[in-house]
Design a protein around this motif. Structure first.
Motif, PDB file in Angstrom:
ATOM      1  N   GLY A 111       0.802  -1.214   0.000  1.00  0.00           N
ATOM      2  CA  GLY A 111       0.000   0.000   0.000  1.00  0.00           C
ATOM      3  C   GLY A 111       0.832   1.258   0.000  1.00  0.00           C
ATOM      4  N   VAL A 112       0.269   2.301   0.576  1.00  0.00           N
ATOM      5  CA  VAL A 112       0.879   3.629   0.582  1.00  0.00           C
ATOM      6  C   VAL A 112       1.344   3.965   2.001  1.00  0.00           C
ATOM      7  CG1 VAL A 112       0.450   6.095   0.207  1.00  0.00           C
ATOM      8  CG2 VAL A 112      -0.545   4.407  -1.356  1.00  0.00           C
ATOM      9  N   ASP A 113       2.493   4.600   2.094  1.00  0.00           N
ATOM     10  CA  ASP A 113       2.990   5.090   3.388  1.00  0.00           C
ATOM     11  C   ASP A 113       2.071   6.219   3.855  1.00  0.00           C
ATOM     12  OD1 ASP A 113       4.359   6.282   5.487  1.00  0.00           O
ATOM     13  OD2 ASP A 113       6.320   6.118   4.529  1.00  0.00           O
ATOM     14  N   VAL A 114       1.378   6.034   4.970  1.00  0.00           N
ATOM     15  CA  VAL A 114       0.390   7.014   5.414  1.00  0.00           C
ATOM     16  C   VAL A 114       1.014   8.346   5.829  1.00  0.00           C
ATOM     17  CG1 VAL A 114      -1.275   5.273   6.106  1.00  0.00           C
ATOM     18  CG2 VAL A 114       0.373   6.104   7.777  1.00  0.00           C
ATOM     19  N   HIS A 115       2.331   8.393   5.984  1.00  0.00           N
ATOM     20  CA  HIS A 115       2.972   9.686   6.250  1.00  0.00           C
ATOM     21  C   HIS A 115       2.668  10.683   5.130  1.00  0.00           C
ATOM     22  CE1 HIS A 115       5.628   7.300   9.007  1.00  0.00           C
ATOM     23  NE2 HIS A 115       5.515   8.408   9.725  1.00  0.00           N
ATOM     24  N   LEU A 116       2.427  10.194   3.915  1.00  0.00           N
ATOM     25  CA  LEU A 116       2.142  11.096   2.798  1.00  0.00           C
ATOM     26  C   LEU A 116       0.868  11.899   3.026  1.00  0.00           C
ATOM     27  CD1 LEU A 116       2.950   8.895  -0.330  1.00  0.00           C
ATOM     28  CD2 LEU A 116       4.185  10.915   0.448  1.00  0.00           C
ATOM     29  N   PHE A 117      -0.054  11.367   3.809  1.00  0.00           N
ATOM     30  CA  PHE A 117      -1.345  12.018   3.998  1.00  0.00           C
ATOM     31  C   PHE A 117      -1.396  12.886   5.253  1.00  0.00           C
ATOM     32  CE2 PHE A 117      -2.886   7.800   2.052  1.00  0.00           C
ATOM     33  CZ  PHE A 117      -2.641   8.269   0.761  1.00  0.00           C
TER      34      PHE A 117
END
Length: 268
Positions: A72-78
């Protein structure tokens, strides 16, 4: 969705030539245990797609190394984004990954050997053909952070599987196996050795009439944007241009001289 820090280069873009002389590009994601889409991986994929656009091969294969395709995506981006910044993030990812990937003038194959979540799944849906291993699982699980998939996943799922299936997959956030998605029309085929099958398919497509494959993509793109009538209006010019290509002229002569299935193509 998960968290991760990674320092090694996240992707490899390699090119090889088939026995018939056609160039194939292989974009491999290799970014730690989970192949998470952090800023570094997004930037690497953007750079690779920019390179493919600048010098298109005659087929592309997108694959990954490791146990999973992507966790998935690294949630730090959000974290900390406001509404405007969130909108800009998705605009950039459409403009720099999804749309140029779909517009490449050659077939694009995606190979999923294992778990394929969020951004990786959405990228696969922007490819022409998706192959999967029997044990692969797919999910758009953005609901765990209160988000909806925003790199084109819901609409491309709806195109392939129908709007009801797309709503189910996105709203539940469940994982779906390769055979289920094959039965829905999302995955094109399931192979025990998906990497070998995908490489063989990419080579086979690269050896084919590349300009005709591009025309097919343009006609289907016209249908996607405007329906059958719009595609009909675009087809005469798109298909007519093929009569000016060396590949069509040579293939017609080959057919008339030695029969079908013996033509060779150069992509011109």
């Amino acid at each position: 969705m998960a968290r991760m820090t990674q320092t090694t280069h996240p992707t490899r873009l390699e090119r090889h030539t088939t026995a018939a002389g056609a160039e194939v590009a292989v974009l491999t994601v290799a970014h730690g245990t989970l192949n998470l889409f952090d800023r570094a991986l997004f930037d690497a994929v953007i750079a690779d797609i920019t390179a493919l656009v600048a010098a298109p091969p005659r087929a592309v294969l997108i694959r990954a190394e490791g146990k999973v395709v992507s966790g998935g995506v690294d949630v730090h981006l959000f974290d900390g984004l406001d509404a405007g910044q969130g909108a800009q993030l998705w605009q950039d990812l459409f403009a720099q990954i999804i749309h140029p990937l779909e517009a490449l003038p050659c077939p694009v194959v995606f190979a999923a050997h294992g778990l394929t979540l969020t951004a990786a799944f959405e990228i696969s849906l922007a490819c022409d053909i998706v192959l999967a291993a029997p044990g692969a699982k797919f999910g758009l699980v953005e609901t765990v952070v209160g988000l909806t998939p925003s790199m084109g996943g819901p609409q491309r799922l709806a195109e392939r599987a129908g709007s009801g299936r797309a709503r189910e997959l996105v709203m539940t956030g469940d994982l779906y196996d390769a055979e289920t998605l094959r039965s829905w029309g999302v995955v094109n085929a399931v192979h025990e050795d998906v990497d070998s099958a995908a490489r063989a398919l990419a080579d086979r497509l690269a050896d084919g009439p590349t300009r005709a494959h591009d025309a097919t993509k343009q006609i289907i793109g016209a249908w996607r944007s405007g329906g059958v009538a719009h595609a009909d209006s675009e087809t005469p010019d798109v298909s007519g241009a093929l009569f000016g290509t060396d590949d069509l002229k040579g293939a017609v002569r080959s057919f008339l001289t030695v029969g079908p299935g013996k033509a060779s193509y150069t992509g011109r």
